[in-house]
Design a protein around this motif. Structure first.
Motif, PDB file in Angstrom:
ATOM      1  N   CYS A  37      17.264  11.590   0.923  1.00 20.56           N
ATOM      2  CA  CYS A  37      15.866  11.879   0.972  1.00 20.56           C
ATOM      3  C   CYS A  37      15.541  12.778  -0.419  1.00 20.56           C
ATOM      4  O   CYS A  37      14.533  12.481  -0.971  1.00 20.56           O
ATOM      5  N   CYS A  38      16.465  13.704  -0.530  1.00 21.38           N
ATOM      6  CA  CYS A  38      16.003  14.614  -1.747  1.00 21.38           C
ATOM      7  C   CYS A  38      15.896  13.849  -2.999  1.00 21.38           C
ATOM      8  O   CYS A  38      15.322  14.422  -4.055  1.00 21.38           O
ATOM      9  N   ALA A  39      16.619  12.790  -3.151  1.00 24.92           N
ATOM     10  CA  ALA A  39      16.561  12.029  -4.264  1.00 24.92           C
ATOM     11  C   ALA A  39      15.187  11.503  -4.560  1.00 24.92           C
ATOM     12  O   ALA A  39      14.775  11.496  -5.840  1.00 24.92           O
ATOM     13  N   ILE A  40      14.428  10.935  -3.453  1.00 28.00           N
ATOM     14  CA  ILE A  40      13.222  10.652  -3.662  1.00 28.00           C
ATOM     15  C   ILE A  40      12.252  11.663  -4.275  1.00 28.00           C
ATOM     16  O   ILE A  40      11.485  11.686  -5.024  1.00 28.00           O
ATOM     17  N   GLU A  41      12.514  13.095  -3.659  1.00 25.61           N
ATOM     18  CA  GLU A  41      11.653  14.211  -4.124  1.00 25.61           C
ATOM     19  C   GLU A  41      12.246  14.530  -5.307  1.00 25.61           C
ATOM     20  O   GLU A  41      11.304  14.996  -6.173  1.00 25.61           O
ATOM     21  N   ALA A  73      21.523  15.674  -4.859  1.00 26.17           N
ATOM     22  CA  ALA A  73      20.381  15.663  -4.118  1.00 26.17           C
ATOM     23  C   ALA A  73      20.678  14.857  -2.774  1.00 26.17           C
ATOM     24  O   ALA A  73      20.431  13.457  -2.904  1.00 26.17           O
ATOM     25  N   GLY A  74      20.915  15.503  -1.695  1.00 26.74           N
ATOM     26  CA  GLY A  74      21.036  14.634  -0.472  1.00 26.74           C
ATOM     27  C   GLY A  74      22.347  15.271  -0.001  1.00 26.74           C
ATOM     28  O   GLY A  74      23.258  15.893  -0.318  1.00 26.74           O
ATOM     29  N   ARG A  75      22.587  14.490   1.280  1.00 26.28           N
ATOM     30  CA  ARG A  75      23.931  14.755   1.933  1.00 26.28           C
ATOM     31  C   ARG A  75      25.043  14.115   1.482  1.00 26.28           C
ATOM     32  O   ARG A  75      24.787  13.061   0.955  1.00 26.28           O
ATOM     33  N   GLY A 101      18.844  20.988  -1.448  1.00 27.12           N
ATOM     34  CA  GLY A 101      18.534  20.458   0.031  1.00 27.12           C
ATOM     35  C   GLY A 101      19.476  21.288   0.761  1.00 27.12           C
ATOM     36  O   GLY A 101      20.655  21.667   0.442  1.00 27.12           O
ATOM     37  N   ALA A 102      19.075  21.296   2.293  1.00 28.90           N
ATOM     38  CA  ALA A 102      19.914  21.863   3.140  1.00 28.90           C
ATOM     39  C   ALA A 102      21.293  21.024   3.310  1.00 28.90           C
ATOM     40  O   ALA A 102      22.346  21.900   3.171  1.00 28.90           O
ATOM     41  N   CYS A 103      21.078  19.984   3.454  1.00 27.80           N
ATOM     42  CA  CYS A 103      22.381  19.218   3.522  1.00 27.80           C
ATOM     43  C   CYS A 103      23.476  19.366   2.264  1.00 27.80           C
ATOM     44  O   CYS A 103      24.506  19.452   2.749  1.00 27.80           O
ATOM     45  N   ALA A 104      23.141  19.372   1.251  1.00 29.63           N
ATOM     46  CA  ALA A 104      23.876  19.570  -0.040  1.00 29.63           C
ATOM     47  C   ALA A 104      24.547  20.935   0.221  1.00 29.63           C
ATOM     48  O   ALA A 104      25.760  21.402  -0.381  1.00 29.63           O
ATOM     49  N   ARG A 135      10.493  20.705  -1.622  1.00 30.50           N
ATOM     50  CA  ARG A 135       9.214  20.190  -2.352  1.00 30.50           C
ATOM     51  C   ARG A 135       9.480  20.100  -3.872  1.00 30.50           C
ATOM     52  O   ARG A 135      10.241  20.959  -4.509  1.00 30.50           O
ATOM     53  N   PRO A 136       8.792  19.134  -4.616  1.00 32.27           N
ATOM     54  CA  PRO A 136       9.075  19.026  -5.986  1.00 32.27           C
ATOM     55  C   PRO A 136       9.096  20.418  -6.735  1.00 32.27           C
ATOM     56  O   PRO A 136       9.429  20.725  -7.589  1.00 32.27           O
TER      57      PRO A 136
END
Lengths: 184, 440
Positions: A37-41, A73-75, A101-104, A135-136
């Motif tokens: 998801c973070c990659a999209i942001e 960016a992401g899990r 992000g939280a996952c990473a 957020r971006p």
């Protein structure tokens, strides 16, 4: 005082470290390392509205060999971790890592068999960025903070002293579990 | 990361070319006798053109691809397992992170399943269903925008990317206004939605739809009939109806073969039978056809959103049954967040029963009768199904997702074998897999 007063106008004095830091921070090349998801942001940060180009780093390098910033960016799954490490190893020095992000940063809400509980198990992380997804604007803030860190990075023997100082400071820092009250 | 499987000098130490976890080809597959110049190229999992962390294992001859296989699982998150340790309401928070581009579809499919198991489908308020449909259709547009954007990025059309992300931001603004979050909202809950639309939301949505219609024309003008875009996509990634049927492909891939299969029409849910829209089809069976279908679907979705705005009538957004309805009426407090002060006053000072319900729901959750159910929705990528089993407890016994990205990825070999390497990229982009949904 010194040589500064004898200089004609139009001259500025600085240090090699200052110039190198300025050059380094102004030409960061992020690697495309989107996972979830973070990659999209992260892509949204590079696109029109948030416009990472304002900080001179909108061009994400497809090859890690041309990049010096990895934005995780992401899990990170157990299966992806060795790939991530390989990509990190392929990046030339000096290099930096933002754990987005939280996952990473910590595994986030996925405390299970599949997800690495924080990418710092695999690569050294310079900036942890919370959020799910951040957020971006938050990513930009993290990047600007990293810019600041890079600007003030020492070189050579000074760097060794700096690393030692940072480590000493980290050893005496307040542990997270002792941080009480509202986190504001 | 390339290697030839023949003529490997045996006196050298064994070298691994592939990433770990995938293993070395030498140990998996010894070089066949009498074959020469067999080149296996690993594309991904970290590759800018594979739409996320998809790994494509290509066997190539020059520029042509003779065999393709997909390597998946690089984003396996164990979400389905996590669901078994959370109560039925908390599950929404997990499923929304599966296919992160179509959050509302994941949530709706899950909630429809839970509601079916509870037997409360008829009690879900009309307003909640309309809000669900509206958010799903907005989500469909934003997902298709990302498909266009990343697809364009992978084919080298950077303008398509910036245009796609620019327009997607408009929809994310709406999501943020309604749910408070840009992504991963967990807004649709078993029994309804988490909270009502905020004041002024309907006006903002109407304005955005108008703006999107205008922007839609730009996107249309940019890519439809564009010679370069057509050169990369027309006739590429061919997959006919028989192949779709054999592989279980759904969504734009199936509709590009001319079959108007859309769950919104064939087995309506959330009241889709009351909306007027057309199922877009093409008969070209190729990547360009799928692109045209996505464009047409965006326009249809805008129509549906407008119909939703007309349908919205005041009313509750959660089932009346206090033993199921999650007590989460949020209101902005002095600190910028928090539960509604009114609700807290109600449970703490006025009604013992309300306090008991709140306590039971929040600590334990509601119980769901024993049984199993399959519920499916039409996500932007195809049929998104949920099979859930309840053993009568407050947590699911098993939840399994039939994610269209996973099923549709089987189409990669049939679409790309025999073509060029560059066409593999176009084919994968037209399938639009989201690895978060595929691997879960």
């Amino acid at each position: 005082m010194g040589i500064e007063e004898k200089l004609p106008s139009g001259f500025l004095l600085t240090t090699v470290e200052g110039v190198a830091g300025y050059a380094r921070k102004s030409s960061l090349w992020p690697a495309t390392f989107g996972l979830a998801c973070c990659a999209i942001e992260m892509m949204a940060t590079g696109a029109g509205r948030f416009d990472l180009a304002r900080f001179g780093m909108e061009v994400f390098r497809p090859s890690p060999r041309q990049a010096d910033l990895m934005i995780v960016a992401g899990r990170v799954s157990q299966k992806m971790a060795p790939v991530l490490r390989q990509v990190y190893d392929q990046m030339p020095n000096p290099k930096w890592v933002i754990s987005m992000g939280a996952c990473a940063s910590s595994g986030g809400m996925f405390n299970n068999y599949a997800v690495v509980q924080g990418v710092d198990h695999v690569v050294p992380v310079d900036i942890y960025l919370p959020g799910c997804p951040p957020r971006p604007e938050m990513l930009q803030d993290a990047i600007l903070k990293l810019h600041d860190e890079i600007q003030h990075m020492k070189m050579g023997a000074h760097r060794e002293v700096q690393v030692r100082e940072l480590e000493a400071a980290a050893l005496t820092a307040t542990p997270v579990e002792d941080m009480k009250g509202l986190l504001r | 990361m390339t290697q030839t499987t023949d003529k490997v000098p045996t006196d050298l130490p064994e070298r691994e070319y592939t990433v770990q976890g995938g293993g070395d080809w030498q140990t998996i597959l010894p070089a066949p006798e009498g074959e020469s110049e067999r080149l296996v190229v690993n594309m991904g999992p970290q590759h800018p053109s594979t739409h996320g962390v998809l790994r494509l294992i290509l066997e190539i001859e020059g520029e042509s691809v003779t065999q393709v296989r997909c390597g998946i699982g690089y984003l396996h998150t164990g979400i389905e397992k996590n669901l078994e340790y959370r109560n039925w309401t908390q599950g929404v928070t997990f499923v929304t992170r599966m296919d992160y581009l179509s959050n509302f579809f994941n949530e709706t499919a899950y909630c429809l399943g839970v509601e079916k198991l509870l037997g409360i489908e008829d009690q879900v308020p009309e307003r909640a269903q309309v809000i669900r449909v509206m958010l799903m259709e907005l989500n469909r547009i934003s997902s298709h925008f990302v498909c266009l954007a990343t697809g364009g990025l992978e084919l080298g059309a950077l303008t398509a990317m910036t245009v796609g992300f620019r327009d997607r931001e408009l929809i994310l603004d709406l999501f943020e206004l309604i749910t408070g979050l840009r992504m991963n909202q967990a807004y649709i809950r078993p029994g309804g939605v988490q909270q009502d639309l905020p004041a002024g939301a309907e006006k903002k949505i109407a304005e955005t739809v108008t703006l999107l219609r205008k922007r839609y024309k730009d996107t249309h003008a940019l890519l439809v009939g564009n010679a370069i875009w057509m050169g990369r996509t027309v006739g590429v990634g061919y997959q006919d109806l028989a192949a779709c049927m054999a592989l279980g492909a759904t969504g734009p891939i199936l509709r590009a073969t001319g079959l108007p299969h859309d769950l919104r029409k064939s087995q309506p849910y959330c009241g889709y039978e009351d909306y007027e829209f057309e199922v877009a089809t093409q008969d070209t069976c190729d990547a360009y056809g799928r692109f045209l279908i996505r464009l047409a679907e965006m326009e249809q979705s805008l129509n549906i959103v407008e119909q939703c705005l007309d349908k919205l009538s005041p009313g509750p957004v959660m089932v009346a049954d206090k033993k199921i309805a999650w007590p989460s009426q949020l209101a902005i407090g002095p600190d910028g967040m928090g539960n509604s002060l009114e609700h807290i006053r109600h449970i703490m000072g006025e009604s013992m029963e309300a306090l008991i319900h709140h306590f039971k729901l929040v600590t334990e959750g509601f119980r769901v009768p024993v049984g199993q159910v399959y519920s499916a929705v039409e996500s932007p990528r195809g049929e998104l199904g949920v099979h859930m089993v309840s053993d009568g407890g407050t947590r699911p016994y098993r939840v399994h997702y039939r994610d269209p990205s996973f099923v549709n990825l089987q189409s990669v070999p049939i679409q790309s074998e025999g073509g060029m390497i560059s066409d593999v990229v176009a084919a994968v982009a037209s399938i639009d897999p989201v690895m978060g949904g595929c691997d879960r």
